[in-house]
Design a protein around this motif. Structure first.
Motif, short mmCIF file in Angstrom:
data_model
loop_
_atom_site.label_atom_id
_atom_site.label_comp_id
_atom_site.label_asym_id
_atom_site.label_seq_id
_atom_site.Cartn_x
_atom_site.Cartn_y
_atom_site.Cartn_z
N LEU A 40 0.82 -1.21 0.00
CA LEU A 40 0.00 0.00 0.00
C LEU A 40 0.85 1.26 0.00
CD1 LEU A 40 -3.05 -0.74 2.32
CD2 LEU A 40 -2.78 -1.14 -0.14
N THR A 67 -4.57 1.58 7.25
CA THR A 67 -5.03 2.54 6.26
C THR A 67 -3.84 3.38 5.80
OG1 THR A 67 -7.16 2.67 7.39
CG2 THR A 67 -6.64 4.43 5.84
N LEU A 75 -9.06 5.92 -8.32
CA LEU A 75 -9.24 4.72 -7.51
C LEU A 75 -8.34 3.61 -8.05
CD1 LEU A 75 -13.11 4.76 -7.03
CD2 LEU A 75 -11.33 5.66 -5.52
N LEU A 91 -2.06 -5.09 -5.74
CA LEU A 91 -3.38 -5.28 -5.14
C LEU A 91 -3.79 -6.74 -5.11
CD1 LEU A 91 -5.33 -2.18 -6.47
CD2 LEU A 91 -4.38 -2.57 -4.18
N TRP A 101 -10.06 -5.78 1.94
CA TRP A 101 -9.39 -4.53 1.60
C TRP A 101 -10.38 -3.66 0.83
CZ3 TRP A 101 -8.24 -2.30 -3.15
CH2 TRP A 101 -8.45 -3.10 -4.28
N VAL A 103 -11.25 0.79 -0.59
CA VAL A 103 -10.85 2.17 -0.84
C VAL A 103 -11.96 3.08 -0.37
CG1 VAL A 103 -10.12 3.83 -2.58
CG2 VAL A 103 -9.62 1.41 -2.91
N LYS A 110 -7.52 9.66 -1.31
CA LYS A 110 -8.27 8.48 -0.89
C LYS A 110 -7.54 7.77 0.24
CE LYS A 110 -6.10 5.85 -4.58
NZ LYS A 110 -5.45 7.00 -5.16
N VAL A 112 -6.71 3.88 1.29
CA VAL A 112 -6.72 2.48 0.88
C VAL A 112 -6.43 1.69 2.15
CG1 VAL A 112 -5.76 0.74 -0.67
CG2 VAL A 112 -5.86 3.13 -1.40
N TRP A 113 -7.21 0.66 2.40
CA TRP A 113 -7.11 -0.04 3.68
C TRP A 113 -7.19 -1.56 3.47
CZ3 TRP A 113 -11.27 -3.15 4.55
CH2 TRP A 113 -12.45 -2.84 3.90
#
Length: 120
Positions: A40, A67, A75, A91, A101, A103, A110, A112-113
């Motif tokens: 990430l 996160t 995205l 990803l 996971w 967004v 954003k 991303v988690w």
């Protein structure tokens, strides 16, 4: 000043690792969390236009949530790289290493988690 470099990545990994070990998480899950975190952060550098992504992690019961923020409104999309491609699997790796996971678009950029459930 923060630039994308190995020390900031290493510090994020170290902080996450030590927190999970202190909470009794098993080594395989800790490794998966570290690897997903690295993906990430690298994606935030490469695709998010963010020299210094902000990293949050929290433990809610037996669930870890990590996160990473970046400054791009685009995205992320999972790619299907060819067998010889040198990139494009980040990803897919995050999906394979974690339980969930996603967004969350923000006003600017954003989040991303990913989430992992403890096996401990």
């Amino acid at each position: 000043m923060c630039t994308h470099n190995t020390p900031s990545l290493a510090l994020s990994r170290q902080s996450l690792r030590h927190s999970l070990i202190r909470c009794g998480w098993d080594p395989k899950t800790v490794f998966n969390a570290e690897l997903a975190l690295m993906e990430l952060i690298v994606n935030a550098w490469r695709h998010g236009g963010t020299a210094c992504p902000v990293v949050f992690f929290s433990l809610l019961g037996s669930t870890l949530r990590v996160t990473v923020s970046d400054e791009s409104d685009a995205l992320p999309e999972q790619r299907k790289p060819g067998e010889l491609a040198e990139s494009g699997r980040g990803l897919q790796l995050v999906e394979g290493l974690t339980h969930r996971w996603g967004v969350d678009p923000q006003q600017k950029g954003k989040l991303v988690w990913f989430e992992l459930d403890s096996a401990a």
